[in-house]
Design a protein around this motif. Structure first.
Motif, short mmCIF file in Angstrom:
data_model
loop_
_atom_site.label_atom_id
_atom_site.label_comp_id
_atom_site.label_asym_id
_atom_site.label_seq_id
_atom_site.Cartn_x
_atom_site.Cartn_y
_atom_site.Cartn_z
N LYS A 1 0.84 -1.20 0.00
CA LYS A 1 0.00 0.00 0.00
C LYS A 1 0.87 1.25 0.00
CE LYS A 1 -0.45 0.15 5.04
NZ LYS A 1 -1.40 0.18 6.18
N SER B 1 2.20 4.91 1.08
CA SER B 1 2.28 5.64 2.34
C SER B 1 1.33 6.83 2.31
CB SER B 1 3.71 6.14 2.57
OG SER B 1 3.77 7.06 3.64
N ILE C 1 1.05 -4.28 3.70
CA ILE C 1 -0.35 -4.29 4.14
C ILE C 1 -0.45 -5.07 5.44
CG2 ILE C 1 -2.64 -5.19 3.56
CD1 ILE C 1 -1.99 -4.55 0.63
N ASP C 2 -1.24 -4.54 6.40
CA ASP C 2 -1.39 -5.25 7.67
C ASP C 2 -2.81 -5.79 7.84
OD1 ASP C 2 -3.02 -3.11 8.78
OD2 ASP C 2 -1.15 -1.98 9.03
N SER D 1 -5.30 -4.94 9.56
CA SER D 1 -6.41 -3.99 9.70
C SER D 1 -6.83 -3.38 8.36
CB SER D 1 -6.02 -2.87 10.67
OG SER D 1 -4.94 -2.11 10.15
N ASP D 2 -6.10 -3.65 7.29
CA ASP D 2 -6.41 -3.12 5.97
C ASP D 2 -7.37 -4.05 5.24
OD1 ASP D 2 -4.71 -0.87 6.21
OD2 ASP D 2 -2.98 -2.13 5.69
N ILE E 1 -7.21 -0.24 -1.31
CA ILE E 1 -6.88 -0.59 0.07
C ILE E 1 -7.52 0.42 1.00
CG2 ILE E 1 -5.04 -0.97 1.74
CD1 ILE E 1 -4.00 -0.99 -1.83
N LYS E 2 -8.34 -0.07 1.92
CA LYS E 2 -8.99 0.80 2.89
C LYS E 2 -8.40 0.53 4.26
CE LYS E 2 -13.55 2.19 4.60
NZ LYS E 2 -15.03 1.96 4.50
N SER E 3 -7.81 1.56 4.86
CA SER E 3 -7.17 1.41 6.16
C SER E 3 -8.21 1.36 7.27
CB SER E 3 -6.20 2.57 6.41
OG SER E 3 -6.93 3.79 6.56
N PHE E 4 -7.76 1.04 8.47
CA PHE E 4 -8.67 0.96 9.62
C PHE E 4 -9.35 2.31 9.88
CE2 PHE E 4 -9.46 1.29 14.22
CZ PHE E 4 -10.31 0.20 14.39
N SER E 5 -8.65 3.40 9.57
CA SER E 5 -9.21 4.74 9.78
C SER E 5 -10.08 5.21 8.62
CB SER E 5 -8.08 5.75 10.01
OG SER E 5 -7.21 5.77 8.89
N SER F 1 -6.54 4.08 -0.57
CA SER F 1 -5.40 4.20 -1.47
C SER F 1 -5.56 3.14 -2.56
CB SER F 1 -4.08 4.02 -0.72
OG SER F 1 -4.05 2.77 -0.05
#
Length: 397
Positions: free
Chosen positions: A316, A318, A327-328, A330-331, A351-355, A359
């Motif tokens: 992903k 930055s 990618i972790d 939570s993504d 890619i959708k982050s936890f927050s 991206s």
């Protein structure tokens, strides 16, 4: 000169220009002016080109010539239609088009009024569903729309069980609406582009050997992929074994086939897409961290032969730009679409982050290379469709 002769002259110039494209060493000064104009106009974006009809009568005739329109379609850059759900005084759908070219994308706001939501695309025409569950075909560039007759079935789940395709052998567009009632498989077909075919017809699936008295089938997360006149209905589940199958419908011959999916269990990140004119399956290899994928290719759609052709890893971007990062867990990773550019097969990931930060990554399967891409999506995206803008008129269907 008569109008008919002008159109014929436009078609002749179009054919001559196509032969010129194959002869790259010829000098431009030796070419007729009509051929030079054709080769310039055919490379323009559809929205720009449509405005140039008013330049002069010869340009109007050329741009409206069927041969030119088909040539322009073949030269157009594919992109992505983004269906956004806007909540204001009244909830409405808005449509954006992003033309994909290398790492850049050009956004076009395809304002068409609140006439319905996009549920399919074919050759620059989109299939729309209204709030009253009526269907229409429209061109988002020319703003032309064709209202379609009502379907005969009460089961109107058009979003996931309806395919819009073009049968090139007979030059006809077809809508295929799949119907499944526990033990019965059939579909409704609406043909566009031929006289006397403006009504829905029922085609049963009795030729399939899947139905028996003790077997039960149901839709399970169904989605539709259309490729070269074949409509694939993905996600038909056999209740007894929980196995997932794909019902394919040959819109030309109007016959059913059924094949198994390449794997038994699915994750929420798995997706069926088109790659190079072939049905493909993008499978997340880990149920917790969605950073590695297998890409399966349907080698033989009649026999149902799948081949695992690619194994890819993605990262992903930055938040601050620059390098790519791992990618972790939570993504959440989603396959948005696929398209071809310069003969290369490319998959677009979101890619959708936890927050909630979005991206985007493109992965080139031929170069085995991932690239970050700037892809601003506002509102609430609710659907993504591979699309190419064209000047094909739904009024002529």
């Amino acid at each position: 000169m008569r109008k008919g002769r002008k159109v014929e002259a436009g078609a002749t110039a179009a054919k001559a220009s196509r032969s010129f494209i194959l002869k790259k060493n010829e000098l431009l000064p030796l070419l007729p002016q009509e051929v030079i104009i054709f080769n310039i106009l055919v490379r323009l974006r559809a929205d720009k080109l449509y405005k140039f009809r008013s330049v002069c009568r010869s340009w109007y005739n050329l741009i409206n010539d069927p041969f030119f329109i088909q040539s322009h379609l073949e030269n157009s850059t594919p992109g992505l239609i983004i269906k956004r759900y806007i909540v204001d005084r009244k909830p409405i759908y808005q449509t954006d088009f992003k033309e994909m070219k290398d790492r850049k994308n050009t956004k076009q706001d395809l304002k068409f009024g609140n006439i319905g939501e996009v549920i399919g695309s074919c050759n620059g025409l989109v299939l729309l569903k209204t709030k009253r569950k009526r269907l229409s075909v429209a061109n988002l560039i020319t703003k032309q729309i064709l209202e379609l007759p009502s379907a005969t079935s009460d089961n109107l789940n058009f979003d996931r069980q309806c395919g819009f395709t073009y049968v090139s052998e007979i030059g006809i567009y077809k809508l295929v609406h799949l119907l499944l009632d526990d033990y019965t498989l059939k579909c409704e077909v609406l043909s566009l582009g031929c006289s006397g075919c403006n009504t829905w017809r029922c085609v049963n699936g009795s030729s399939l050997s899947l139905l028996s008295e003790d077997e039960k089938w149901q839709f399970h997360g169904s989605e539709t992929v259309t490729i070269n006149g074949i409509v694939y209905f993905v996600g038909v589940r056999h209740v007894q074994s929980s196995s997932v199958h794909i019902v394919s419908f040959d819109a030309g011959a109007e016959v059913f086939h059924m094949i198994r999916a390449p794997i038994h269990d699915f994750t929420i990140c798995d997706s069926f897409i088109e790659l190079g004119g072939v049905l493909s399956f993008v499978q997340a290899t880990d149920r917790f961290i969605f950073d590695t994928f297998n890409v399966w290719i349907l080698k033989d759609w009649l026999k149902g032969t799948w081949v695992k052709q690619h194994a890819i890893s993605i990262r992903k971007p930055s938040i601050l730009g620059g390098t790519l990062h791992r990618i972790d867990s939570s993504d959440f990773v989603q396959v948005l679409s696929s398209f071809s550019h310069g003969g290369r097969k490319i998959i677009l990931f979101q890619i959708k982050s936890f927050s909630g930060i979005l991206s985007h990554i493109t992965y080139d399967l031929d170069l085995n290379q991932e690239s970050k891409i700037q892809f601003d999506i506002r509102g609430h995206p609710s659907g993504f469709y591979t699309h190419v803008n064209s000047l094909i008129s739904p009024k002529l269907l």
